[in-house]
Write a protein that holds these residues in place. Sequence first.
Motif, PDB file in Angstrom:
ATOM      1  N   ILE A 198       0.862  -1.263  -0.093  1.00 36.16           N
ATOM      2  CA  ILE A 198      -0.107   0.022   0.015  1.00 36.16           C
ATOM      3  C   ILE A 198       0.759   1.123   0.168  1.00 36.16           C
ATOM      4  O   ILE A 198       2.278   1.096   0.346  1.00 36.16           O
ATOM      5  N   THR A 199       0.226   2.478  -0.545  1.00 36.00           N
ATOM      6  CA  THR A 199       0.984   3.770  -0.364  1.00 36.00           C
ATOM      7  C   THR A 199       0.340   4.495   0.985  1.00 36.00           C
ATOM      8  O   THR A 199      -0.789   4.696   1.318  1.00 36.00           O
ATOM      9  N   LEU A 200       1.282   4.921   1.605  1.00 32.76           N
ATOM     10  CA  LEU A 200       0.987   5.667   3.007  1.00 32.76           C
ATOM     11  C   LEU A 200       0.216   6.909   2.799  1.00 32.76           C
ATOM     12  O   LEU A 200      -0.843   7.096   3.624  1.00 32.76           O
ATOM     13  N   ASP A 201       0.430   7.551   1.805  1.00 26.37           N
ATOM     14  CA  ASP A 201      -0.294   8.983   1.626  1.00 26.37           C
ATOM     15  C   ASP A 201      -1.821   8.722   1.374  1.00 26.37           C
ATOM     16  O   ASP A 201      -2.649   9.719   1.685  1.00 26.37           O
ATOM     17  N   GLU A 202      -2.166   7.580   0.620  1.00 27.45           N
ATOM     18  CA  GLU A 202      -3.660   7.382   0.728  1.00 27.45           C
ATOM     19  C   GLU A 202      -4.389   7.161   1.984  1.00 27.45           C
ATOM     20  O   GLU A 202      -5.669   7.254   2.207  1.00 27.45           O
ATOM     21  N   TRP A 203      -3.698   6.919   2.962  1.00 25.53           N
ATOM     22  CA  TRP A 203      -4.112   6.540   4.275  1.00 25.53           C
ATOM     23  C   TRP A 203      -3.948   7.566   5.287  1.00 25.53           C
ATOM     24  O   TRP A 203      -4.357   7.534   6.445  1.00 25.53           O
ATOM     25  N   GLU A 204      -3.229   8.604   5.062  1.00 27.36           N
ATOM     26  CA  GLU A 204      -2.721   9.772   5.931  1.00 27.36           C
ATOM     27  C   GLU A 204      -3.596  10.911   5.693  1.00 27.36           C
ATOM     28  O   GLU A 204      -3.897  11.481   6.683  1.00 27.36           O
ATOM     29  N   ALA A 205      -3.913  10.864   4.483  1.00 25.96           N
ATOM     30  CA  ALA A 205      -4.853  12.154   4.176  1.00 25.96           C
ATOM     31  C   ALA A 205      -6.382  11.872   4.327  1.00 25.96           C
ATOM     32  O   ALA A 205      -6.768  10.616   4.528  1.00 25.96           O
TER      33      ALA A 205
END
Length: 408
Positions: A198-205
């Motif tokens: 997974i890519t973190l930015d999709e879950w941090e925003a």
Amino acid sequence: MKLLVLNHYVGSPAMGMEYRPYYLAREWVRAGHEVLLLGADFSHVRTHQPPAGDQRVDGIGYRFYKTPPYQGNGLGRVKNIWAYLRAVWADTPRIVREFRPDVVVASSTYPMDIWVAQRIARRAGAKLVYEVHDLWPLSPIELSGMSRRHPFIMLCQAAEDHAYRHADRVISMLPKVHGYMASRGLDLARLHVVPNGITLDEWEAEPPPLREDVAAALDAAAAAGTVVGYAGSMGLPNALDTLLDAAKLVQHEPLRFVLVGSGHEQARLARRVADEGLANVTMLPTIPKAQVPAFLARCDIAYIGWQRVPIYRFGIAPNKLMDYMMARRAVLHSVEAGNDPVAEAGCGLTVAPQDPAAVADGLRRLAALPADERRALGERGRAFVLAHHTYPVLARRFLDAVGPAAVR
């Protein structure tokens, strides 16, 4: 380092699947490398088809070649594959002259791109990498019943064997392939496993708001009981008939099912729901990838299922499971495979595949847990993904596998 990736179906968050080449490439660009992704301008898995030609997305170079559209897995798809490979073959002199790659990665699901990638690598003096998504031709043989003597299967087999003999590195997303690949001629010293992630930015925003029909369906489901969610493709491999059979078994219990996605089986499954009067099931069209975190956040249990087929003895690497775990959902996993990330992470229950009674029982057991215990399962899943399956980690592992000899 300059990395050239041949991936017929390459996409991006805006275009749709495949996402893995984009996310790996984005990390490589952030680390100071140059990347050029070569794809076809038509792919059955993309949401939006790009125009043929060159473009840049988040610092990543893309080149899309003109190919004919198609539907299904018949002759039209074969023509599309041939057009793509022929176009990249013809473009080899320009690629070598203008881009001069240090690493050439063949990564198109089917293995025939290895011959084109090898031609480019030889002319550029680059390292050749073969990336395995699924085992072709074994997957169409075991999943679709194709004959080993079918001309397309024989071509795939010749390409796979060639890749194992000639690639400098083989990178597999599947974890249990060692014995099989060795039997096809691979020196296992050249094999490395780099799974999906997974890519973190999709879950941090903050996720965008859900589509109104999806939000309304989740509201109604939550008001009636425990929400079981599914987000992803709707094809035969996803074993959604088993989930609907389980839903029928619990239709008088406080369990409600919300399924979002698209695929070849979507219309037939929707007819099943209507014809069988499954009032506890709501099926909705696919949602944008960016909305998946918001959807999963409103589910109590996330379901992922598989068919009972021998090919999974080599392992599984599902993207949607990574999403479920990042969303901190308790997972009901219906599978029999060479690996089980849900069991490894301790984030849910695993039951037998294609067994509606086992699925129904597993859902009851998870629904009966106190909410804080389900939250603890979800937290373990998220911690597991963060430790092993984020793209910054995977991109480094990929380059470590390629090795320093790739740098001129």
